[in-house]
Write a protein that holds these residues in place. Structure first.
Motif, PDB file in Angstrom:
ATOM      1  N   LEU A 101     -55.047   3.630  31.667  1.00 57.11           N
ATOM      2  CA  LEU A 101     -54.374   3.259  30.429  1.00 57.11           C
ATOM      3  C   LEU A 101     -53.335   4.297  30.015  1.00 57.11           C
ATOM      4  O   LEU A 101     -52.236   3.949  29.578  1.00 57.11           O
ATOM      5  N   THR A 102     -53.644   5.576  30.200  1.00 62.75           N
ATOM      6  CA  THR A 102     -52.710   6.629  29.802  1.00 62.75           C
ATOM      7  C   THR A 102     -51.476   6.689  30.692  1.00 62.75           C
ATOM      8  O   THR A 102     -50.466   7.242  30.304  1.00 62.75           O
ATOM      9  N   LEU A 150     -63.243  -6.594  32.041  1.00 65.64           N
ATOM     10  CA  LEU A 150     -63.938  -5.412  31.532  1.00 65.64           C
ATOM     11  C   LEU A 150     -63.019  -4.411  30.845  1.00 65.64           C
ATOM     12  O   LEU A 150     -63.485  -3.471  30.238  1.00 65.64           O
ATOM     13  N   GLY A 151     -61.729  -4.587  30.983  1.00 70.07           N
ATOM     14  CA  GLY A 151     -60.789  -3.669  30.357  1.00 70.07           C
ATOM     15  C   GLY A 151     -60.197  -2.704  31.358  1.00 70.07           C
ATOM     16  O   GLY A 151     -60.544  -2.702  32.534  1.00 70.07           O
ATOM     17  N   VAL A 152     -59.304  -1.870  30.888  1.00 64.91           N
ATOM     18  CA  VAL A 152     -58.594  -0.909  31.727  1.00 64.91           C
ATOM     19  C   VAL A 152     -59.216   0.464  31.526  1.00 64.91           C
ATOM     20  O   VAL A 152     -59.379   0.905  30.380  1.00 64.91           O
ATOM     21  N   LEU A 194     -50.186   3.790  32.244  1.00 66.97           N
ATOM     22  CA  LEU A 194     -49.760   2.413  32.430  1.00 66.97           C
ATOM     23  C   LEU A 194     -48.245   2.219  32.472  1.00 66.97           C
ATOM     24  O   LEU A 194     -47.735   1.421  33.244  1.00 66.97           O
ATOM     25  N   PHE A 195     -47.512   2.958  31.676  1.00 67.73           N
ATOM     26  CA  PHE A 195     -46.067   2.781  31.616  1.00 67.73           C
ATOM     27  C   PHE A 195     -45.305   3.887  32.355  1.00 67.73           C
ATOM     28  O   PHE A 195     -44.092   4.001  32.228  1.00 67.73           O
ATOM     29  N   ASP A 196     -46.001   4.693  33.160  1.00 62.88           N
ATOM     30  CA  ASP A 196     -45.327   5.684  34.003  1.00 62.88           C
ATOM     31  C   ASP A 196     -44.498   4.953  35.054  1.00 62.88           C
ATOM     32  O   ASP A 196     -44.934   3.954  35.623  1.00 62.88           O
ATOM     33  N   HIS A 197     -43.329   5.465  35.312  1.00 69.86           N
ATOM     34  CA  HIS A 197     -42.419   4.863  36.287  1.00 69.86           C
ATOM     35  C   HIS A 197     -43.089   4.783  37.658  1.00 69.86           C
ATOM     36  O   HIS A 197     -43.596   5.787  38.166  1.00 69.86           O
ATOM     37  N   PHE A 198     -43.153   3.602  38.243  1.00 65.12           N
ATOM     38  CA  PHE A 198     -43.730   3.325  39.562  1.00 65.12           C
ATOM     39  C   PHE A 198     -45.231   3.578  39.659  1.00 65.12           C
ATOM     40  O   PHE A 198     -45.771   3.671  40.751  1.00 65.12           O
ATOM     41  N   PHE A 199     -45.930   3.708  38.543  1.00 69.80           N
ATOM     42  CA  PHE A 199     -47.386   3.878  38.598  1.00 69.80           C
ATOM     43  C   PHE A 199     -48.034   2.597  39.101  1.00 69.80           C
ATOM     44  O   PHE A 199     -47.633   1.493  38.746  1.00 69.80           O
TER      45      PHE A 199
END
Length: 83
Positions: free
Chosen positions: A56-57, A49-51, A59-64
């Protein structure tokens, strides 16, 4: 890689009934391609179904993570983070 794909498929099915799962099976396609002598490209596609936008905002945060601390995260991840 098996752990990642099985976790993704399991998570996707948590809110679905067995009838829904049977009528729309989750699928993950993984393709690899040699780009150069020292590079490969890995493409991952799914029919999910997607993110959600809120995920999504970050997604690339450290340790998220979307996993629950102490429940879904296993000790390998926790020890890598060195809490």
């Amino acid at each position: 890689m098996h752990r990642i794909t099985s976790d993704a498929l399991e998570d996707a099915n948590q809110q679905r009934t067995s009838t829904e799962i049977a009528s729309h099976l989750n699928t993950i396609w993984i393709h690899t391609r040699l780009v150069s002598e020292k590079q490969i490209m890995i493409s991952i596609t799914d029919n999910g179904l997607g993110v959600p936008e809120t995920t999504l905002t970050r997604l690339f945060d450290h340790f998220f993570t979307t996993k629950m601390w102490g429940k879904d995260l296993d000790w390998v991840y926790l020890s890598a983070i060195k809490l």
